[in-house]
Design an enzyme around this catalytic site. Structure first.
Site, PDB file in Angstrom:
ATOM      1  CG  HIS A  86       3.681 -10.770  11.079  1.00 38.81           C
ATOM      2  ND1 HIS A  86       3.861  -9.902  10.257  1.00 38.81           N
ATOM      3  CD2 HIS A  86       3.108 -10.235  12.392  1.00 38.81           C
ATOM      4  CE1 HIS A  86       3.399  -8.650  10.966  1.00 38.81           C
ATOM      5  NE2 HIS A  86       3.244  -8.820  12.227  1.00 38.81           N
TER       6      HIS A  86
ATOM      7  CB  CYS B 223       2.499 -29.094   5.835  1.00 36.81           C
ATOM      8  SG  CYS B 223       3.660 -28.620   4.223  1.00 36.81           S
TER       9      CYS B 223
END
Length: 577
Positions: A202, A500
């Site tokens: 993250h 992506c």
């Protein structure tokens, strides 16, 4: 008189620490260290207003501490957006977890000191998460952050974490929990450096979204002192202590060159006019609205799980439709928006999905496979997307994650079309889908390669384990072979094949992907100018040669070096290769 700290800095000047870089940017500035949790003995008393809490009141104090931490995290989540809000909400759920609290309270009521009880229970949960691997292993940092905050409250101490940034600074930490990241004033963060973590964790994702230079898994970062000047170069994956003027000047020159690239807003294309759509990855409606006037051709990945994670109940169809409509309106009818349906499951626990624990969540019920246990989630999401399209007059593209077979692709496409969505595709993240891409494309309108997960499953290496970063390198020839196979199938069927994953944001890899036949590249908005520049400096024939060089390499480093050698001189200088 020279102080000891100054002597230490002088001795360390020029020292280069190495790690895994995230993005391409660089920055120079003073170190600010994230403070670790205070060392509180297991038998330390619980205090309130500086006084010990009576033994009979300790259970209530523990419950109150967990509740206060959860409330604080939720408040931070409400004041945040995008991925930060997502991970904070999920961490708040950890602090609210009845199983965690019940085990702590059982020990406390049995006479065990509160801090010792919390340490023991959190240690047990952490071991379970680490053994499970995948997303749960990454959540150990968040679990320990909850522990540190609860213990600090019980001991009457301030919350650990990031101090106030009084000037633009380089934030250095062992690792950053979501709560730490949310506390950062990103306007004053020059760069992020961590000893642990991985390039898909993250911290790295948030850095990429905000265009902040980041280097993770930096051995020796913990020895950097507050105030020492460091140069953080994400492209090189280096942290240089007390950089000399030559390095500072080189980084300033590179930064100025990259800033100049932002003035080019033309559509993505090679030097000879071969079109490659340049798209952005987003997680929220706010992200989309920031792109309203940006030089992007659309959204190639809308991560919808932000709407779902950290909640006790699934969002209603109305809530979802409102959020999706905001995204479609922000981009307008002339720019496509590719929406990924819920990418969650056993490895991203959903309180409302009634999912059972799994020994190996990364290989379990996640992504599209949720139709096996909670089919209403997908049905409601497709209904909401169709409604948003009708309300805005803009037709979304929709794709499902974790598709492994043509039959799954067919079932998803049928469900999407039945809901009123005309363009349905799937993610290619599982090697089986890449190997059978032609059969998959018989069933759907397009595919998009998620290179992070594709590397994970191809190399049998958990993408969230930073120590396996070499195996997870997108330049691994085996991973590129699967990308090539998928792109060939797309060309044969006349169907779009996008990427992506994080590899799309690397200008060199963007050239390789174009040479392999990929038709669109989706990335963090900050990465777009350099990718656009790289494409516009090279012909399609040159891209083909670069793809051949990468595929023919024996390892990632050799492949990247071979492609770098084929860059034209201006691109090599501008991109700092």
């Amino acid at each position: 008189m020279t102080t000891r700290a100054e002597t230490t800095r002088q001795a360390a000047a020029g020292t280069v620490l190495h790690g895994a870089g995230v993005g391409r940017r660089a920055a120079v500035g003073p170190v600010v260290r994230v403070q670790p949790a205070p060392a509180v003995p297991g038998d330390a008393p619980v205090v309130r207003d500086g006084l010990p809490v009576p033994a009979d009141d300790v259970p209530d104090a523990v419950t109150a501490a967990f509740a206060a931490v959860a409330a604080g995290l939720r408040d931070q989540a409400d004041r945040s957006t995008g991925t930060v809000a997502e991970v904070l909400g999920a961490t708040a759920m950890m602090a609210d977890d009845p199983a965690l609290q019940d085990q702590v309270l059982a020990r406390v009521r049995g006479g065990e000191p509160a801090v010792a009880a919390i340490d023991a229970v959190v240690g047990t949960f952490a071991s379970m998460f680490e053994q499970a691997g995948g997303y749960l292993a990454e959540r150990v940092t968040d679990l320990r952050s909850v522990r540190d905050r609860v213990v600090a409250r019980l001991a009457g101490l301030p919350d650990p974490g990031v101090p106030e940034l009084r000037e633009p600074s380089v934030v250095v930490a062992q690792d950053l929990a979501p709560a730490d990241t949310a506390a950062l004033d990103l306007a004053r963060v020059l760069a992020l450096v961590t000893e642990e973590g991985g390039p898909t964790g993250h911290t790295a994702i948030i850095a990429g979204q905000n265009g902040i230079p980041c280097v993770v898994r930096v051995t020796g970062a913990g020895e950097l002192e507050d105030g020492v000047q460091v140069a953080v170069d994400a492209a090189a994956g280096t942290v240089t202590v007390e950089p000399d003027q030559a390095l500072r000047s080189a980084l300033e020159t590179r930064a100025a060159a990259e800033l100049a690239l932002e003035s080019d807003t033309a559509p993505g294309a090679t030097a000879d006019g071969h079109r490659v759509a340049l798209l952005a990855n987003i997680g929220t409606a706010e992200d989309a609205e920031r792109l309203a006037d940006a030089a992007v051709e659309g959204v190639g990945l809308f991560r919808t799980e932000v709407l779902f994670l950290g909640r006790q109940q699934a969002p209603t169809v109305d809530e979802q439709a409102t959020a999706y409509a905001r995204v479609l309106r922000a981009l307008g009818p002339d720019r496509k928006v590719v929406v990924r349906t819920l990418d969650a499951g056993a490895d991203k626990p959903l309180a409302f999905a009634n999912l059972t624990a799994e020994e190996n969540p990364a290989l379990g019920v996640r992504g599209y496979r949720l139709v096996r246990s909670a089919p209403a989630l997908l049905a409601d999401q497709l209904t909401a997307l169709a409604r948003a399209g009708q309300e805005t007059g803009t037709e979304p593209w929709v794709m499902a994650p974790m598709i492994a077979t043509p039959a799954e692709g067919r079932a998803f496409a049928e469900a999407a079309r039945a809901a009123g969505i005309r363009t349905a595709g799937v993610m290619v993240e599982v090697p089986a889908a890449a190997l059978r891409a032609g059969a998959v494309l018989d069933e759907v309108d397009f595919v998009s390669l998620g290179t992070n997960d594709l590397a994970q499953y191809t190399m049998a290496a958990d993408r969230l384990r930073g120590e396996l970063v070499d195996l997870l390198d997108p330049w691994q020839p085996a991973v590129l072979e699967l990308v090539a196979a998928t792109a060939r199938a797309g060309a044969e069927h006349g169907r779009p094949v996008g990427v992506c994953g994080e590899s799309a944001s690397d200008p060199l890899m963007a050239l390789v992907l174009t040479g392999l036949g990929v038709t669109s590249l989706s990335m963090s908005p900050a990465a777009l100018p350099a990718v656009r520049f790289a494409l516009r400096r090279h012909t399609l024939e040159q891209c083909h040669a670069m793809a051949d060089a990468a595929l023919g390499a024996v390892d990632p480093a050799t492949g990247r070096a071979a492609v770098a050698a084929l860059l034209d001189a201006e691109a090599r200088a501008t991109l700092g290769v």
